[in-house]
Write an enzyme that holds these catalytic residues in place. Structure first.
Site, short mmCIF file in Angstrom:
data_model
loop_
_atom_site.label_atom_id
_atom_site.label_comp_id
_atom_site.label_asym_id
_atom_site.label_seq_id
_atom_site.Cartn_x
_atom_site.Cartn_y
_atom_site.Cartn_z
CB ILE A 150 10.27 3.65 -6.96
CG1 ILE A 150 10.58 4.58 -8.13
CG2 ILE A 150 11.50 3.50 -6.07
CD1 ILE A 150 10.82 6.02 -7.73
N GLY A 151 8.75 1.26 -5.52
CA GLY A 151 8.70 0.31 -4.41
C GLY A 151 8.68 -1.13 -4.89
CB SER A 170 2.61 0.27 -8.31
OG SER A 170 2.43 1.50 -7.64
CB THR A 173 6.34 2.42 2.87
OG1 THR A 173 7.12 3.54 2.43
CG2 THR A 173 6.71 2.08 4.31
N GLY A 174 5.02 1.67 0.12
CA GLY A 174 4.70 1.96 -1.28
C GLY A 174 5.18 0.86 -2.20
CE1 TYR A 202 5.74 13.27 -5.42
CE2 TYR A 202 7.14 14.88 -6.52
CZ TYR A 202 6.88 13.57 -6.14
OH TYR A 202 7.76 12.57 -6.50
#
Length: 322
Positions: free
Chosen positions: A19-20, A17, A13-14, A156
């Site tokens: 790290i994903g 862009s 997921t993610g 966060y």
């Protein structure tokens, strides 16, 4: 024993862009079968095509991880298309900069919905298939702020602490269920060069930047690939992360003061004011789809600076660092 990566079906997921995206490309180099999830379909298709060129097999599945039914559908796509699900990488995340009292409550909830409930939805989608197969690896990408804390990013930070607790609880339940071939791994990156800082909501009036020192996203991607090959309960990525964890353990009051000052002085570009923005919290941005946010080398604090500070603190505390 974990399946070979070339024989594995992996959800990320993610993946559009940062790290994903970097992780998808590293898995593709080892010819993995990938399901790539994010809100931005065009960017996902770009990543899928790049993965195919590198030797992998990739399927782009537009997904909003805050919607449980879409995450459940993502898991079913893996089974329907490829017959199994071996690795699930919970990575989708959004961020927000503001003093705690100044965070709009809708924005606060959106960070928690994406970063925490997105991971809960992912775990609840993947684990039943892992249990049925008797094997599988769940990788939760948290952050070193789950150890150290951080000002200006309370939603966060809360979400990243909670992700670490989620991983701990799941490992304990799997132990009680005698499921030794189902692994739950937590990744704790330090400051990473991705577009998350361009994507972040910001209500501070100060333009943000990556906190120094900054590490390339490939370092995190390599760590995630390594966890599939050799699962570990938890891993920190970036030397600064290990040093912050040490300081938090042996001198928490000192570490909190140092971290507060560093963030206040180095996480912002004071010469660049910023108008309030919701960033990509509620709608994805169509730009900043690459792996890098172009933050490497932009800070005033280097890895060597961090080592020097840690050595001085260790000398005062009587703790050796090698």
């Amino acid at each position: 024993m974990p399946r070979a990566i070339k024989d594995s079906v992996i959800v990320i997921t993610g993946a559009s862009s940062g790290i994903g995206r970097a992780t998808a490309l590293e898995f593709a180099k080892q010819r993995a079968t990938l399901l790539l999830a994010a809100r931005r379909e065009a960017a996902l298709q770009e990543v899928a095509q790049e993965c195919d060129r590198l030797g992998g097999k990739a399927l782009a599945v537009p997904t909003d991880v805050t919607i449980e039914s879409e995450v459940q559908s993502l898991a079913r796509r893996a089974i329907e298309n490829f017959g199994r699900l071996d690795v699930w990488v919970n990575n989708a995340a959004v961020s927000l900069f503001a003093r705690f009292e100044q965070v709009p409550m809708e924005s606060f909830r959106r960070v928690i919905d994406t970063n925490l409930f997105g991971y809960i939805h992912g775990a609840r989608a993947a684990l039943p298939y892992f249990r049925e197969q008797g094997s599988g690896t769940l990788i939760n990408v948290s952050s070193v702020v789950a150890i150290t804390g951080q000002p200006y990013t309370s939603p966060y930070t809360i979400s990243k602490y909670a992700i670490r607790g989620l991983s701990d609880s799941l490992r304990m339940e799997l132990y009680l269920d005698n499921a030794p071939d189902i692994h739950v791994c937590t990744v704790l990156p330090a400051s990473i060069d991705t577009p998350i800082f361009q994507h972040a909501a910001n209500y501070t009036g100060r333009k943000t930047k990556a906190l120094s020192p900054v590490y390339p996203a490939k370092d995190v991607a390599d760590a995630i690939v390594g966890l599939v090959e050799k699962p570990q309960r938890e891993i920190i990525v970036g030397q600064a992360g290990y040093l912050l964890a040490l300081e938090k353990t042996v001198a928490p009051d000192l570490e909190e003061r140092m971290m507060a000052r560093q963030v206040d002085e180095d996480h912002f570009q004071d010469y660049k004011p910023a108008t309030p923005t919701d960033g990509n919290l509620f709608e994805p941005m169509q730009d900043y789809t690459g792996i890098s946010g172009n933050w490497l080398g932009t800070g005033g604090i280097t890895t060597q600076d961090v080592w020097d500070l840690a050595r001085r603190a260790a000398k005062v505390l009587g703790i050796p660092i090698y």
